[in-house]
Design a protein around this motif. Sequence first.
Motif, PDB file in Angstrom:
ATOM      1  N   ASP A 185       0.746  -1.396   0.036  1.00 17.86           N
ATOM      2  CA  ASP A 185       0.215  -0.031  -0.093  1.00 17.86           C
ATOM      3  C   ASP A 185       0.777   1.206  -0.122  1.00 17.86           C
ATOM      4  O   ASP A 185       0.311   2.387  -0.135  1.00 17.86           O
ATOM      5  CB  ASP A 185      -0.915  -0.179   1.043  1.00 17.86           C
ATOM      6  CG  ASP A 185      -2.204  -1.106   1.028  1.00 17.86           C
ATOM      7  OD1 ASP A 185      -2.309  -1.408  -0.107  1.00 17.86           O
ATOM      8  OD2 ASP A 185      -2.843  -1.273   2.027  1.00 17.86           O
ATOM      9  N   ASN A 186       2.074   1.173   0.183  1.00 18.48           N
ATOM     10  CA  ASN A 186       3.033   2.458   0.110  1.00 18.48           C
ATOM     11  C   ASN A 186       4.116   2.232  -1.142  1.00 18.48           C
ATOM     12  O   ASN A 186       4.815   2.881  -1.157  1.00 18.48           O
ATOM     13  CB  ASN A 186       3.919   2.455   1.397  1.00 18.48           C
ATOM     14  CG  ASN A 186       4.566   3.537   1.372  1.00 18.48           C
ATOM     15  OD1 ASN A 186       4.208   4.812   1.175  1.00 18.48           O
ATOM     16  ND2 ASN A 186       5.851   3.734   2.153  1.00 18.48           N
ATOM     17  N   LEU A 187       3.615   1.677  -2.187  1.00 21.31           N
ATOM     18  CA  LEU A 187       4.483   1.409  -3.509  1.00 21.31           C
ATOM     19  C   LEU A 187       3.473   1.895  -4.668  1.00 21.31           C
ATOM     20  O   LEU A 187       2.358   1.620  -4.521  1.00 21.31           O
ATOM     21  CB  LEU A 187       4.787   0.046  -3.495  1.00 21.31           C
ATOM     22  CG  LEU A 187       5.808  -0.694  -2.502  1.00 21.31           C
ATOM     23  CD1 LEU A 187       6.334  -2.051  -2.811  1.00 21.31           C
ATOM     24  CD2 LEU A 187       7.158   0.334  -2.543  1.00 21.31           C
ATOM     25  N   VAL A 188       4.262   2.467  -5.483  1.00 13.38           N
ATOM     26  CA  VAL A 188       3.797   2.825  -7.044  1.00 13.38           C
ATOM     27  C   VAL A 188       4.509   2.302  -7.789  1.00 13.38           C
ATOM     28  O   VAL A 188       5.951   2.247  -7.601  1.00 13.38           O
ATOM     29  CB  VAL A 188       3.411   4.279  -7.134  1.00 13.38           C
ATOM     30  CG1 VAL A 188       2.155   4.843  -6.117  1.00 13.38           C
ATOM     31  CG2 VAL A 188       4.616   4.962  -6.945  1.00 13.38           C
ATOM     32  N   THR A 189       4.217   1.983  -8.957  1.00 17.18           N
ATOM     33  CA  THR A 189       4.917   1.660 -10.362  1.00 17.18           C
ATOM     34  C   THR A 189       5.295   2.732 -11.091  1.00 17.18           C
ATOM     35  O   THR A 189       4.768   3.688 -11.367  1.00 17.18           O
ATOM     36  CB  THR A 189       4.560   0.551 -11.196  1.00 17.18           C
ATOM     37  OG1 THR A 189       3.877  -0.565 -10.363  1.00 17.18           O
ATOM     38  CG2 THR A 189       5.280   0.063 -12.106  1.00 17.18           C
ATOM     39  N   VAL A 190       6.744   2.989 -11.375  1.00 20.53           N
ATOM     40  CA  VAL A 190       7.032   3.971 -11.895  1.00 20.53           C
ATOM     41  C   VAL A 190       8.296   3.409 -12.908  1.00 20.53           C
ATOM     42  O   VAL A 190       8.751   2.268 -12.975  1.00 20.53           O
ATOM     43  CB  VAL A 190       7.932   4.940 -11.262  1.00 20.53           C
ATOM     44  CG1 VAL A 190       6.945   5.768 -10.392  1.00 20.53           C
ATOM     45  CG2 VAL A 190       9.111   4.602 -10.323  1.00 20.53           C
ATOM     46  N   ALA A 191       8.599   4.224 -14.229  1.00 17.79           N
ATOM     47  CA  ALA A 191       9.575   3.958 -15.026  1.00 17.79           C
ATOM     48  C   ALA A 191      11.063   4.171 -14.449  1.00 17.79           C
ATOM     49  O   ALA A 191      11.412   4.974 -13.744  1.00 17.79           O
ATOM     50  CB  ALA A 191       9.547   4.647 -16.533  1.00 17.79           C
TER      51      ALA A 191
END
Length: 192
Positions: free
Chosen positions: A182-188
Motif C-alpha cells: 500500500d506504500n508502493l507505486v510503479t514508475v519507469a
Amino acid sequence: MAATADRLDKGLDLYLQFREERGRVQVQESDLRRCGYRCEHCGLALCNEELVRRAIVSPFGTRRAKKTDGLKPHWNGADELRWPTMDHDWPVSLYGNNDRTNLKVLCRACNEGKSDFLTWEQTRASVGLPRRTQLSSTGSLPKELFYTQLRRSPICIESGQSATSTELTVRLIDASGPLVLDNLVTVASSGI
C-alpha cells in the motif's frame, strides 16, 4: 459409474497431460527476440552482461554503468538476478506444461518473486503480514514484493509506459513509510 469409451479417452488424456516431464526450459535466442530482449514482467533490458553465458549479443549492448536502486532487487542483489530465465505462466508445480504458449522470458528476480503463484493476490506479499525488514525503512525490497507490485500495477503511473518499452521499478509513496504494497507505486526506471 460405468466405464464408457468417452470416459476412458478422457482418463487417458488426463494421464498423458500429467506424465509429461516438466523440467527447466532453457532461454533461446528466438525467445529473446520475441520479447525484445526485455523481461516480460519488469521490462529489464537484457544486456550483454546478462547474456554472456549464452553467447548471445544483446541489441542493447553493454550496460553503461552499474545501477543502484534501493527498491529494485535486480540492482542490489547478485548479478544472477538479472539473468534471463524461462517462466512457466501456469507453474510446473501445478502441472503446467513446457509448451511455448505457457512460457515467458523473465529475469531471475521476477521469476523467483513469482514463485509458483498464478495471480498476485496469492503471493505472500498480498496475503501475509509484512516481514520485519519490510517495516523498517532500511530494509531492502524483497523480490516477491517487487514482483507483486508490478503484477498488480504493470504500468508507470507517470508516463503510462509498460515493460514492453521501458524498465519498471517501484517508488515509495511515503518515503518515511514501510516497505509494504500500500506504500508502493510503479514508475519507469531511468536509463538501461
